[in-house]
Structures are given as structure tokens and as C-alpha cells.
Design an enzyme around this catalytic site. Structure first.
Site, PDB file in Angstrom:
ATOM      1  CG  HIS A  84      -2.883  -4.949  -6.015  1.00  0.00           C
ATOM      2  ND1 HIS A  84      -2.685  -4.504  -5.022  1.00  0.00           N
ATOM      3  CD2 HIS A  84      -2.049  -6.136  -7.229  1.00  0.00           C
ATOM      4  CE1 HIS A  84      -1.860  -6.017  -4.824  1.00  0.00           C
ATOM      5  NE2 HIS A  84      -1.933  -6.252  -5.694  1.00  0.00           N
ATOM      6  CG  ASP A 128       4.739  -6.858  -7.846  1.00  0.00           C
ATOM      7  OD1 ASP A 128       4.056  -6.837  -8.007  1.00  0.00           O
ATOM      8  OD2 ASP A 128       6.410  -7.041  -7.762  1.00  0.00           O
ATOM      9  CB  SER A 129       1.380  -8.162  -5.403  1.00  0.00           C
ATOM     10  OG  SER A 129      -0.431  -8.516  -5.005  1.00  0.00           O
ATOM     11  CB  ALA A 130       2.346 -12.781  -3.623  1.00  0.00           C
ATOM     12  CB  ILE A 159       5.770  -1.891  -4.292  1.00  0.00           C
ATOM     13  CG1 ILE A 159       6.975  -1.731  -4.701  1.00  0.00           C
ATOM     14  CG2 ILE A 159       4.646  -1.548  -5.607  1.00  0.00           C
ATOM     15  CD1 ILE A 159       7.468  -2.292  -5.565  1.00  0.00           C
TER      16      ILE A 159
END
Length: 305
Positions: free
Chosen positions: A272, A148-150, A174
Site C-alpha cells: 500500500h 488511490d486508497s481513500a 489504485i
């Protein structure tokens, strides 16, 4: 953007609960203190481990990992946590990984890659590659990558780098940050979204590099690659109220144009970091179920899109 109409009451409660864990001076604190604040906030949402799951800590070439194993694993997921390459670790996404393992029947390997600013790019990417190579050699296929994200960024970067050399059944991204065009689309429409803003993205981008990049680098920004062929089947799942939302769409389009398999889901009314809200929001709960279903599908060598 009128978030009062886009975001429902459950997600607003999640946003307020998240914000309550951040002191007013959080942005001015040291990186170590910011990590502590982030981990404390994540732990406030901790939902515990499912019954019957074996969880243990280990290391791969000095990289800390946490293994989640059901009784008879049907494959392996290598998971990369979010946190802007600055915060997060094995504890921040602990129960998320546990639930993915329990609900998919797959072993999950959570990777505690090195963080910035102590370890600028490409340190995190190098750790991610090392972990995936190890998993591919030690455990039988299928192998799915997720993050997810980074962590979504790392997932995609590894898939670009290892295509043709490691058999990866699929990747699930994600709300990933993939290096999209920050002058248009969701980056502008949701520049001041709850939970993540353009100012946040600029901060994380600046701190990630020892010196600003002067050329495209797909290991840092997969959308800067010029070749999107031969990538594993890809599922991108983004949050509507997030400046990064269009990265999932752009990445899907690039893979489809290169003849690959890719699908994008943009989750209405979500923000987010909504993985932490999966036990208090119907929308987040449904999206987490989608994530689990997509990982399971890829591990079984299927494609339902």
C-alpha cells in the site's frame, strides 16, 4: 505471511525510508501533527514537475484544487488523493498528479477534499461530487476519475452516485478501500502487511464517522451498493501485500456480474502506498506505467480487456 519472499529489496528500501519519517510517538500525536508528518514524508519522495506543465492552484465552491495542464489537454482527470480520509492533500500527491498529466496529455484536477475528524463522512464525498460536477460542466469530455486508497473509495462512490447524469469515460482505482468483508481473504492474509495493517484500517474507519453507521451506505462503502449496473468502465489496480487487495477483485466481479466492463490487476510484491516508490522500484515503476496507460485508454474511449 512471509514478506521476505514476496517483497523485493527495492520495496524493502522504500518501506524503511517511509518508516524513517515516522517518529515512534506518531500515532499519539494530534491529527494536525500527523498530517505534518505525512506531508513531510511524501515530500521526501517528491520528484519535481515535468517540463512544460502549467500548474496552478484554484478553488471550486470553496474546495481547494490544483490544476495540472499540458499545452493542449485532451481531456480531464479528476484525482482524489489517499490518506485514510485523515491526512494528505494537494502537496502529498503533487508530483504524482503532475506526472499523470504529463504522460497522458490530460488535464488533472487534484481535489483537496475536507478531512476527518473535523469533517466526518459525508463531507469528503460531498466535496468529491461537487468537483466532478464542476469538471463535467467546465471542460469538454472525456472525463476520467482516479484516486488511490481513500481517493479510490471516493472515485467509486462518485461514479455510483452520478451514473446516468454525468458522462464519465472511466474510473481508475489504485489500491482502493471499498468496504469489503474484513473477515476473510486479503484482510486476514495481509492483516499485518507493511505500510497498512488491519489495525490501521479499523482506526481510519472509526475516525471517519461521527456516529457508527447502522445501515449500508454506498457513498461510504461502494461495495455495500446493491446495484452495480451502468457504471463507467472500471480499472482496479491493487497491491498484493495489502489487506485491501481483494476489494479490487470483489468490485470487478460485481460490475462484471451486472454486465459492465471491469478489470483487476493485483501487483505482485507491492505494498500500500507504492505510488511514492515509482522512481526507485522497477515493480512500482511498471505499475505506474500501467496506471497511466489505463487512464489514457479510458480517455480515448477504448477498452483493451
Amino acid at each position: 505471511m512471509d514478506y521476505s519472499k514476496l517483497i523485493d529489496d527495492e520495496i524493502w528500501r522504500f518501506i524503511r525510508e517511509t518508516d524513517a519519517h515516522y517518529p515512534p510517538d506518531a500515532v499519539n500525536r494530534t491529527v494536525a501533527e500527523q498530517r505534518q508528518v505525512y506531508d513531510t514524508m511524501c515530500r521526501a519522495f517528491f520528484a519535481g514537475y515535468p517540463d512544460g506543465l502549467n500548474v496552478r492552484d484554484d478553488a471550486i465552491d470553496g474546495i481547494p484544487i490544483r490544476l495540472y495542464e499540458p499545452a493542449k489537454p485532451k481531456g480531464t482527470v479528476v484525482y482524489f488523493h489517499g490518506g485514510g480520509f485523515v491526512v494528505g492533500g494537494l502537496d502529498s500527491h503533487d508530483d504524482v498528479c503532475a506526472e499523470i498529466s504529463d504522460q497522458t496529455g490530460l488535464r488533472v484536477v487534484s481535489v483537496d477534499y475536507r478531512l476527518c475528524p473535523e469533517h466526518p463522512h459525508p463531507a469528503a464525498f460531498e466535496d468529491a461530487v461537487t468537483a466532478v460536477l464542476y469538471a463535467s460542466q467546465v471542460w469538454d469530455e472525456p472525463l476520467v476519475l482516479a484516486g488511490d486508497s481513500a481517493g479510490g473509495n471516493l472515485t467509486a462512490a462518485v461514479c455510483h452516485t452520478l451514473r446516468g447524469s454525468v458522462q464519465i469515460a472511466g474510473q481508475v482505482l489504485i489500491y482502493p478501500g471499498l468496504g469489503g468483508d474484513m473477515t476473510k481473504g486479503s484482510y486476514i492474509d495481509h492483516a499485518n502487511a507493511p505500510m497498512l495493517t488491519m489495525d490501521d484500517l479499523k482506526f481510519y474507519s472509526a475516525i471517519r464517522f461521527e456516529t457508527p453507521p447502522n445501515a449500508p451506505d454506498p457513498t461510504a462503502a461502494p461495495l455495500e451498493d446493491t446495484d452495480f449496473s451502468d457504471l463507467p468502465p472500471t480499472v482496479s489496480i491493487t497491491a498484493q501485500c495489502d489487506p485491501l487487495a481483494d476489494d479490487g477483485m470483489t468490485y470487478r466481479d460485481a460490475i462484471l456480474a451486472a454486465g459492465g466492463k471491469a478489470v483487476w490487476f493485483n501487483e505482485a510484491g507491492l505494498v500500500h502506498g507504492y505510488l511514492r516508490a515509482r522512481h526507485q522500484s522497477d515493480r512500482a515503476r511498471r505499475s505506474f506505467a500501467r496506471i497511466v496507460d489505463q487512464i489514457t485508454m479510458l480517455a480515448q474511449g477504448e477498452w483493451h480487456h
